[in-house]
Design a protein around this motif. Structure first.
Motif, short mmCIF file in Angstrom:
data_model
loop_
_atom_site.label_atom_id
_atom_site.label_comp_id
_atom_site.label_asym_id
_atom_site.label_seq_id
_atom_site.Cartn_x
_atom_site.Cartn_y
_atom_site.Cartn_z
N GLY A 182 87.76 -32.12 46.07
CA GLY A 182 86.51 -32.24 45.13
C GLY A 182 86.83 -32.06 43.58
N THR A 183 87.98 -32.07 43.27
CA THR A 183 88.39 -32.17 41.73
C THR A 183 88.45 -33.57 41.32
OG1 THR A 183 89.83 -30.09 42.25
CG2 THR A 183 90.21 -31.24 40.27
N SER A 184 87.69 -33.55 40.26
CA SER A 184 87.30 -34.68 39.50
C SER A 184 88.08 -35.16 38.26
CB SER A 184 85.88 -34.71 39.31
OG SER A 184 85.71 -36.37 38.43
N HIS A 185 88.64 -36.30 38.27
CA HIS A 185 89.62 -36.50 36.92
C HIS A 185 88.96 -37.63 36.22
CE1 HIS A 185 92.46 -33.68 38.28
NE2 HIS A 185 92.25 -34.31 39.54
N THR A 186 88.81 -37.69 34.84
CA THR A 186 87.96 -38.70 34.31
C THR A 186 89.02 -40.05 34.07
OG1 THR A 186 86.49 -37.34 32.94
CG2 THR A 186 86.79 -39.54 32.12
N ILE A 187 88.64 -41.14 34.25
CA ILE A 187 89.49 -42.22 33.99
C ILE A 187 88.87 -42.95 32.89
CG2 ILE A 187 90.39 -44.21 34.96
CD1 ILE A 187 90.08 -43.16 37.79
N GLU A 188 89.62 -43.26 31.66
CA GLU A 188 89.33 -44.14 30.66
C GLU A 188 90.41 -44.77 30.27
OE1 GLU A 188 87.54 -40.99 27.95
OE2 GLU A 188 89.73 -40.54 27.53
N PRO A 189 90.16 -45.96 29.46
CA PRO A 189 91.54 -46.45 28.93
C PRO A 189 92.52 -45.43 28.39
CG PRO A 189 89.48 -47.51 28.13
CD PRO A 189 89.05 -46.33 28.87
N GLY A 190 93.82 -45.88 28.73
CA GLY A 190 94.89 -45.15 28.32
C GLY A 190 95.21 -43.87 29.51
N THR A 191 94.47 -43.75 30.52
CA THR A 191 94.72 -42.94 31.64
C THR A 191 95.30 -43.44 32.74
OG1 THR A 191 92.53 -41.80 31.06
CG2 THR A 191 93.49 -41.13 33.06
N LEU A 192 96.42 -42.66 33.23
CA LEU A 192 97.30 -42.99 34.56
C LEU A 192 96.94 -42.03 35.43
CD1 LEU A 192 100.62 -44.47 35.34
CD2 LEU A 192 100.35 -42.06 35.78
N TYR A 193 96.58 -42.22 36.82
CA TYR A 193 96.66 -41.41 37.81
C TYR A 193 97.50 -41.79 38.79
CZ TYR A 193 93.40 -44.32 40.05
OH TYR A 193 92.76 -45.18 41.08
N ALA A 194 98.21 -40.83 39.65
CA ALA A 194 99.34 -41.30 40.50
C ALA A 194 99.00 -40.71 41.81
CB ALA A 194 100.73 -41.20 40.18
N LEU A 195 99.02 -41.34 42.67
CA LEU A 195 98.77 -40.78 44.26
C LEU A 195 100.12 -40.65 44.92
CD1 LEU A 195 95.95 -43.34 44.67
CD2 LEU A 195 95.43 -40.88 44.37
N ASP A 196 100.91 -39.51 44.46
CA ASP A 196 102.07 -39.31 44.95
C ASP A 196 102.39 -38.74 46.37
OD1 ASP A 196 101.13 -36.82 43.89
OD2 ASP A 196 103.16 -36.20 42.91
N GLN A 197 101.06 -38.21 46.79
CA GLN A 197 101.26 -37.48 48.05
C GLN A 197 100.40 -38.25 49.32
OE1 GLN A 197 103.36 -34.60 48.63
NE2 GLN A 197 103.85 -35.22 46.41
N HIS A 198 99.96 -39.52 49.16
CA HIS A 198 99.27 -40.26 49.94
C HIS A 198 97.82 -39.59 50.05
CE1 HIS A 198 102.80 -42.32 51.38
NE2 HIS A 198 103.58 -41.28 51.58
N ASP A 199 97.49 -39.25 48.71
CA ASP A 199 96.46 -38.66 48.60
C ASP A 199 94.98 -39.21 48.94
OD1 ASP A 199 98.23 -38.14 46.41
OD2 ASP A 199 97.28 -36.27 46.10
N ALA A 200 94.05 -38.73 49.83
CA ALA A 200 92.77 -39.24 50.03
C ALA A 200 92.19 -38.91 48.70
CB ALA A 200 92.30 -38.52 51.13
N HIS A 201 91.19 -40.07 48.31
CA HIS A 201 90.36 -39.91 47.14
C HIS A 201 89.37 -40.83 47.23
CE1 HIS A 201 93.37 -43.14 46.53
NE2 HIS A 201 92.52 -43.72 45.60
#
Length: 124
Positions: free
Chosen positions: A69-88
């Motif tokens: 349930g942890t939310s992370h804002t995405i906007e131009p210039g943001t990178l997110y990586a699913l490095d653990q086969h994360d459900a999201h």
């Protein structure tokens, strides 16, 4: 050398957007690179069991919410990586499509599509 332009790459409709797959398994690079559009106002439950993925936002806004349930804002210039086969959950903002440049390893075959209504999470 591989050179491709956006207007030369076919778009795959993956359910809540389009994925333009610049590099796929047949290209022999070992990873895929896509230009992905997530339609405004959509929520996509996703999980990649066979791929790791990194996404870099180039336009639009939204959020990525992990399984706890942890939310992370995405906007131009943001990178997110699913490095653990994360459900999201990938959520595009209500007013504008979210546009991401994504890298998958191992490479996508190229025709994969999500099944957004068959279960809680869509699996590649």
């Amino acid at each position: 050398m591989i050179v491709r332009r956006l207007d030369e790459v076919a778009a795959v409709d993956w359910g809540n957007g389009l994925s333009r797959r610049f590099l796929v398994e047949a290209d022999g690079m070992g990873y895929s690179m896509t230009d992905t559009t997530v339609r405004a106002g959509t929520t996509s439950p996703l999980e990649y069991r066979r791929h790791l993925e990194a996404c870099y936002c180039i336009s639009g806004t939204g959020e990525v919410v992990d399984a706890d349930g942890t939310s992370h804002t995405i906007e131009p210039g943001t990178l997110y990586a699913l490095d653990q086969h994360d459900a999201h959950f990938l959520i595009a903002g209500p007013d504008e499509d979210l546009r991401l440049v994504c890298v998958f390893t191992p490479a996508l075959h190229g025709s994969e599509r999500h099944s957004l209504d068959s279960s809680e999470f869509s699996h590649y």
